[in-house]
Design a protein around this motif. Structure first.
Motif, PDB file in Angstrom:
ATOM      1  N   UNK A  13     -21.823  79.279 132.021  1.00 45.97           N
ATOM      2  CA  UNK A  13     -20.897  80.154 131.286  1.00 45.97           C
ATOM      3  C   UNK A  13     -21.511  80.504 129.946  1.00 45.97           C
ATOM      4  N   UNK A  14     -21.615  81.801 129.661  1.00 43.75           N
ATOM      5  CA  UNK A  14     -22.176  82.215 128.371  1.00 43.75           C
ATOM      6  C   UNK A  14     -21.511  81.497 127.209  1.00 43.75           C
ATOM      7  N   UNK A  15     -20.186  81.442 127.291  1.00 41.79           N
ATOM      8  CA  UNK A  15     -19.428  81.024 126.108  1.00 41.79           C
ATOM      9  C   UNK A  15     -19.590  79.540 125.851  1.00 41.79           C
ATOM     10  N   UNK A  16     -19.470  78.755 126.931  1.00 41.95           N
ATOM     11  CA  UNK A  16     -19.708  77.323 126.788  1.00 41.95           C
ATOM     12  C   UNK A  16     -21.134  77.070 126.339  1.00 41.95           C
TER      13      UNK A  16
ATOM     14  N   UNK B 218     -18.735  86.028 123.594  1.00 41.32           N
ATOM     15  CA  UNK B 218     -17.283  85.854 123.543  1.00 41.32           C
ATOM     16  C   UNK B 218     -16.632  87.090 122.920  1.00 41.32           C
TER      17      UNK B 218
ATOM     18  N   UNK C 181     -12.832  83.036 127.002  1.00 40.76           N
ATOM     19  CA  UNK C 181     -12.087  84.300 127.004  1.00 40.76           C
ATOM     20  C   UNK C 181     -11.277  84.519 128.281  1.00 40.76           C
TER      21      UNK C 181
ATOM     22  N   UNK D 168     -13.093  78.450 122.879  1.00 41.27           N
ATOM     23  CA  UNK D 168     -12.219  78.818 123.981  1.00 41.27           C
ATOM     24  C   UNK D 168     -12.903  79.781 124.940  1.00 41.27           C
TER      25      UNK D 168
ATOM     26  N   UNK E  24     -19.940  89.742 130.385  1.00 42.90           N
ATOM     27  CA  UNK E  24     -20.167  90.014 128.973  1.00 42.90           C
ATOM     28  C   UNK E  24     -21.070  88.940 128.389  1.00 42.90           C
ATOM     29  N   UNK E  25     -21.935  89.365 127.513  1.00 42.48           N
ATOM     30  CA  UNK E  25     -22.920  88.435 126.990  1.00 42.48           C
ATOM     31  C   UNK E  25     -22.445  87.619 125.810  1.00 42.48           C
TER      32      UNK E  25
END
Lengths: 435, 400
Positions: free
Chosen positions: B117-120, A419, A393, A391, A416-417
């Protein structure tokens, strides 16, 4: 009025990413008009808790071997309810009223009945009349034990003459001061003493097949008593009449209206808001459903961030934002969602059902925003965020806060690096501390 | 460091987290040459052009003059890697490895995704697929090793609070957890303090709370997060040494995953990159020291979710980009050279006019290590990296 603001203010924080579709007032009203949808599993009733207590005492069992499982089951099912409820407004009201009529585990004998108390004395009356909730509370063994009324004896009653024991004013005093009219009503020590005498005999029959409330005529102080200028007859009926007067007293309406506005709108309730809720209570004969819904119509009801989250609010909102919970929590599973939440309440300073005093937990910012409180929140949120492995954030942030989400928070999260860091920033943002 | 075995948390792996560094391990049991593999995720996007700088490229100075370090041989300059590339001076230990033929940077690599995107990107990097999966490529690789499933004790183990996606999946992995509670690192605290600075209630609370925990005032200034890791400067080294010791145990794990953050250098990059780079460098040295003789059978792969913009941004940093560098280290690495294909930095050579263009799929690098070092059958690659045809880079490890 923004729905996301209402969900936070009146509920427990948005769960998951699917916002309800209704207009916010309809969403609130529907929760109060329909039946309580909470379903609690694996728990018994007050009599079961009292039997466990009786057995422990009779057999001199140490370490609460029979009460502990009851409490664990209550915690699991009730905190699951908090995490999963689709009626978060009703659920907030239930916890608000529990706190108003606090019973605390600091009094150890309440362990087996505190959960049942909430389910039996509080929840059924959340949208009913205040005086009915008051009567249910005052007759409930949990309250009678917690505030010692079960051992209060009329000094001129047969039992009093025989044992030379007497009144315990604890419940009578707290009922006047905290539960109903409050000191603003101007009652005196004589009124406290009279009310204590009125309530003598209200106790618990521990020897019955199904232990529970009993009126003990032999412990009841004889004669009529005068409370706040009104005369009440001897007997159980005198107590019922007194509670009717107290439960519908204008000073009581003013007191609970102030508390409601303080809990839902502002730490410093505006007189016009309190007056509005008082008028609803008066006009409706103390209808808590009507008064609760009237809160949503107050001018500041939709202003985001008006209330600081107490630890219970905060931890629950974090776990709901992360969509944690779902499968029923096993009472003995330390990793179950309900136990994560229980652990969080304790770590953040508000252990479940363990208020230090009969006035319950504060809901004011000043009591929960000390430096150590803030760091405890961040550290806990950081550990929770470690479990989130899918997901975006920012999706979670938008769903949780809606328009209250501030641009600096978005920017910090974007940069932010990880999640985990992004979610920690969200849960440490000033706007997430509010509801 | 205290470690204690926990009953398998969810039957899965978890990582040992220390500030932004964490470690997870999976054992694979001994083959004939008993290879070790350590994967380090650099979470936050390492600027490959700063770690391994193509100082010989005529265009680099036009894009990022203020970020460029002096040429090799000058004071504070780059450490030369054969005349075109130079290593960041904070990576001196790695430069020694390079000299010993044990380090192989591969430039202009990127994952198969183009998300910034970092998270993806971290999800895709760890799942190794074109979509989000519930398991990671390293776990699937362990599961594909012949004969690895027979160990009754479970052949994997991991440490800490959570399971990195890379190591989640069908191969069972036990867990370790450190004693005591854990906290975010000072850089995150300082961001939080900044986020709350203007708030009348939470601002003073965070400020006073962090001060009470011994943070200096400078840590709490928004613009100047501490370089390095402040209170726990050697967290990553401690983790690395722990991983090394476990990897040398006769019946211990053979595959480890570590992670280290601090790479997201949007501002003040020149100063802020030194800390994480030297932590990484010290961690690799600690790993090598703990592995002892087993270092000769080890490959370390350090990789990040994407690179950063070629041009410096307005705050002395770089923003999210595409291709970057991957670092291979270890006694088993055929190093002492820089691998990959350099795409050039002319305007028309950049990806979308901003990023280093990718010329090597990061998955092919990982696949080459998995097959040629760990002994994963080539036929399993398409399962480990769904969506590929099992391509792999050759010549990454020494032939015995």
């Amino acid at each position: 009025m923004q729905l996301s603001g209402v969900i936070n203010r009146f509920g427990w924080g948005e769960r998951g990413l699917d916002l309800p579709q209704e207009a916010s007032r309809d969403w609130l009203a529907a929760q109060l008009q329909g039946p309580d949808e909470a379903r609690f599993t694996g728990v018994g009733d007050t009599a079961d808790g009292l039997i466990a207590l009786r057995t422990q005492r009779q057999e001199k069992l140490q370490g609460d071997p029979l009460l502990k499982p009851i409490l664990r089951a209550e915690i699991a099912t009730q905190l699951d309810g908090l995490l999963m409820t689709g009626q978060p407004f009703r659920e907030r009201l239930a916890w608000f009223w529990f706190n108003h009529f606090t019973v605390s585990l600091r009094q150890g004998s309440t362990r087996g009945v505190v959960g049942a108390y909430m389910r039996e004395a509080i929840r059924p009356h959340v949208t009913g009349r205040f005086e009915d909730m008051l009567l249910a509370v005052m007759r409930h063994p949990a309250m009678l034990m917690y505030l010692d009324n079960a051992s209060s004896i009329g000094p001129d009653s047969p039992a009093g003459r025989k044992s030379h024991k007497g009144l315990n004013e604890n419940l009578a005093r707290e009922c006047l001061e905290l539960h109903t009219v409050s000191p603003a009503a101007g009652y005196t020590q004589a009124d406290v003493t009279a009310f204590a005498a009125i309530l003598t005999g209200w106790g618990i029959d521990m020897h019955a097949d199904r232990p529970g409330f009993v009126f003990r005529g032999k412990a009841h102080e004889p004669g009529a008593k005068t409370l706040m200028g009104q005369v009440f007859p001897e007997g159980e009926e005198g107590g019922v009449q007194a509670l009717h007067v107290l439960g519908t007293h204008p000073a009581t309406y003013r007191h609970i209206a102030t508390q409601l506005v303080g809990h839902f709108i502002s730490d410093t309730p505006a007189p016009r808001d309190v007056a509005r809720i008082v008028s609803v209570l008066r006009a409706s004969g103390g209808d808590l459903g009507a008064a609760s819904l009237a809160l949503a119509d107050l001018p500041d009801a939709g202003r985001p961030g008006g209330k600081f989250r107490a630890p219970m609010d905060y931890a629950t909102a974090v776990m709901r934002a992360l969509s944690l919970g779902g499968a029923p929590s096993g009472p003995d599973d330390p990793h179950a969602p309900a136990h994560s939440l229980l652990d969080a309440f304790a770590k953040l300073g508000q252990p479940l059902w363990t208020a230090p005093l009969p006035n319950g937990w504060s809901d004011r910012a000043a009591d929960w925003s000390a430096p150590a409180d803030m760091l405890a929140r961040t550290d806990w949120a950081w550990r929770m965020a470690a479990h989130v492995r899918s997901g975006d954030p920012l999706d979670i942030a938008h769903a949780a806060l809606g328009p209250a989400l501030r641009r600096p928070t978005v920017l910090a999260m974007r940069q932010a690096g990880s999640r985990q860091d992004a979610l920690t920033l969200l849960f440490s943002s000033p706007e997430f501390q509010r509801r | 460091m205290m470690l204690r075995r926990r009953s398998a948390l969810l039957g899965l792996a978890a990582s040992w987290t220390c500030g932004r560094a964490s470690l997870a391990l999976a054992g694979s049991g001994g083959g004939p040459d008993d290879p070790r593999l350590v994967v380090i995720i650099l979470r936050g996007a390492l600027d490959g052009l700063a770690a391994v700088t193509p100082y010989g490229d005529p265009d680099i100075a036009t894009h990022r003059r203020d970020l460029l370090l002096p040429q090799p041989g000058r004071e504070g300059g780059l450490l030369d890697l054969g005349g075109f590339y130079g290593l960041h001076p904070a990576l001196a230990g790695m430069h020694d490895l390079y000299g010993a033929g044990q380090m192989l940077p591969i430039h202009a690599v990127a994952g198969h995704y183009r998300s910034r995107s970092h998270f993806e990107a971290q999800d895709y990097l760890e799942s190794g697929a074109d979509r989000r999966l519930d398991s990671g490529w390293l776990n699937r690789a362990v599961a594909a090793l012949p004969g690895r499933g027979r160990r009754p004790d479970g052949y994997g183990l991991a440490m800490g609070l959570s399971v990195p996606l890379m190591l989640r999946g069908p191969a069972p992995v036990g867990t370790f957890a450190p004693a005591g509670s854990q906290h975010p690192d000072p850089a995150l605290y300082s961001q939080i303090a900044a986020l709350n600075a203007a708030d009348p209630v939470t601002g003073p609370a965070f400020r006073d709370g962090l001060r009470a925990r011994g943070f200096s005032d400078s840590v709490m200034e928004a613009a100047a997060p501490a370089s390095g890791d402040g209170r726990k400067p050697d967290a990553f080294s401690v983790l690395s040494a722990t991983a090394g010791r476990m990897l040398t145990a006769p019946n211990g794990p053979r595959v480890a995953a570590l992670e280290i953050g601090g790479w997201d250098t949007h501002a003040g990059q020149a100063g802020r990159l030194k800390g994480p780079l030297s932590q990484l460098d010290r961690g690799v040295q600690a790993l090598r020291g703990a592995l002892g003789a087993d270092w000769s059978r080890t490959v370390v792969l350090a990789m990040t979710e994407f690179g950063r913009t070629v041009r410096m941004n307005g705050t002395g940093g770089t923003d999210h980009g595409t291709a970057t560098v991957a670092l291979l280290m270890g006694g088993a690495v055929a190093g002492g050279r820089v691998g990959g294909t350099w795409p050039g930095l002319r305007q028309d050579q950049l990806f979308e006019n901003r990023d280093l263009a990718p010329t090597t799929d990061l998955r092919a690098v990982a696949a080459g290590v998995l097959c040629d070092h760990l002994g994963v059958p080539g036929g399993a690659l398409a399962r480990i990296f769904p969506g590929t045809r099992g391509e792999r880079m050759h010549g990454l490890v020494r032939v015995a």
